[in-house]
Design a protein around this motif. Structure first.
Motif, PDB file in Angstrom:
ATOM      1  N   TYR B  35      -6.407  29.613  16.643  1.00 23.70           N
ATOM      2  CA  TYR B  35      -5.061  29.570  16.097  1.00 23.70           C
ATOM      3  C   TYR B  35      -4.562  28.130  16.102  1.00 23.70           C
ATOM      4  O   TYR B  35      -4.932  27.328  16.967  1.00 23.70           O
ATOM      5  N   PHE B  45      -3.102  32.242  12.683  1.00 22.92           N
ATOM      6  CA  PHE B  45      -4.514  32.597  12.763  1.00 22.92           C
ATOM      7  C   PHE B  45      -5.341  31.735  11.814  1.00 22.92           C
ATOM      8  O   PHE B  45      -5.033  31.629  10.627  1.00 22.92           O
ATOM      9  N   GLN B  56     -13.267  36.953   9.898  1.00 22.13           N
ATOM     10  CA  GLN B  56     -11.981  36.997   9.224  1.00 22.13           C
ATOM     11  C   GLN B  56     -11.437  35.577   9.187  1.00 22.13           C
ATOM     12  O   GLN B  56     -11.727  34.781  10.075  1.00 22.13           O
ATOM     13  N   ARG B  57     -10.644  35.296   8.165  1.00 22.17           N
ATOM     14  CA  ARG B  57     -10.112  33.948   8.028  1.00 22.17           C
ATOM     15  C   ARG B  57      -8.671  34.013   7.564  1.00 22.17           C
ATOM     16  O   ARG B  57      -8.314  34.832   6.703  1.00 22.17           O
ATOM     17  N   LYS B  98     -10.595  43.695  17.346  1.00 20.59           N
ATOM     18  CA  LYS B  98      -9.257  44.177  17.013  1.00 20.59           C
ATOM     19  C   LYS B  98      -8.130  43.252  17.477  1.00 20.59           C
ATOM     20  O   LYS B  98      -6.985  43.439  17.103  1.00 20.59           O
ATOM     21  N   ASN B  99      -8.452  42.248  18.313  1.00 25.53           N
ATOM     22  CA  ASN B  99      -7.429  41.313  18.792  1.00 25.53           C
ATOM     23  C   ASN B  99      -6.305  41.978  19.578  1.00 25.53           C
ATOM     24  O   ASN B  99      -5.269  41.361  19.803  1.00 25.53           O
TER      25      ASN B  99
END
Lengths: 112, 113
Positions: B35, B45, B56-57, B98-99
């Motif tokens: 981050y 993010f 993921q971006r 999943k964060n």
């Protein structure tokens, strides 16, 4: 894109008072929310979370309320202590992507 | 358990240079996310790594790239630094993608002059 925002950038309270920090979100697809506490010089620290199928969740001295009708989230801290002084962020996550979107943050200042 | 550790803690670079930041995840975590936190703002993010691949971006240019090693540690690289890249860079690790159980490091404060 849609974003998470906070109503009050700074909140000052006296030690022992209850604190309420608010957060508005606009993405109706968000289904998971987290409150973080960030002290100076440190990374965010998990406080409490809530899923969209709940409207209230309690932890130790903290309660999170979720109002999906008005897309509003709040963090209540009972008997606020000087150690609670920090910046508080809410973050929303959308199931499937789980990329958290953070708001700007509210600075909580607790006066002894 | 040392939690999430980042290095260095502070860094000063000149515009146009390249920088590499490092992160060791919490024990038992295999997913690392990066981050960028500008002063007075919430973290944004950048990207997430799992099984040594970017999964993921966020909305960041290609100047931002990363890597994850077999031991789950990770690097964030930023090329052609701009003054606007000055920020606190945070690494977070989690036991899944999943964060929802992410632990953050203390961050690396990058100043571009």
């Amino acid at each position: 894109g849609e974003s998470v925002g906070l109503h009050l950038p700074t909140l000052s309270v006296q030690e022992g008072d209850n604190s309420i920090i608010n957060c508005a979100y606009s993405n109706s697809a968000s289904d998971y929310f987290i409150w973080y506490k960030q002290e100076s010089g440190k990374g965010p620290q998990f406080i409490i979370d809530i899923r969209s199928n709940m409207d209230k969740r309690q932890g130790q001295r903290v309660t999170v309320l979720l109002n999906k009708t008005v897309k509003h989230l709040s963090l209540q801290i009972a008997a606020t202590q000087p150690g609670d002084s920090a910046v508080y962020f809410c973050a929303e996550l959308v199931g499937g992507s789980y990329i958290p979107t953070f708001g700007r943050g509210t600075s909580l200042i607790v006066h002894p | 358990d040392a939690g999430v550790t980042q290095s260095p803690t502070h860094l000063i670079k000149t515009r146009g240079q390249q920088v590499t930041l490092r992160c060791s995840p919490k024990s038992g975590h295999d997913t690392v996310s990066w981050y960028q936190q500008a002063l007075g703002q919430g973290p944004q993010f950048i990207f997430q790594y799992y099984e040594e691949e970017e999964r993921q971006r966020g909305n960041f240019p290609d100047r931002f790239s990363g890597h994850q090693f077999p031991n789950y540690s990770s690097e964030l690289n930023v090329n052609a630094l701009l003054l606007g890249d000055s920020a606190l860079y945070l690494c977070a690790s989690s036991p899944d993608r999943k964060n929802t159980e992410a632990f953050f490091g203390q961050g690396t404060r990058l100043t571009v002059v």
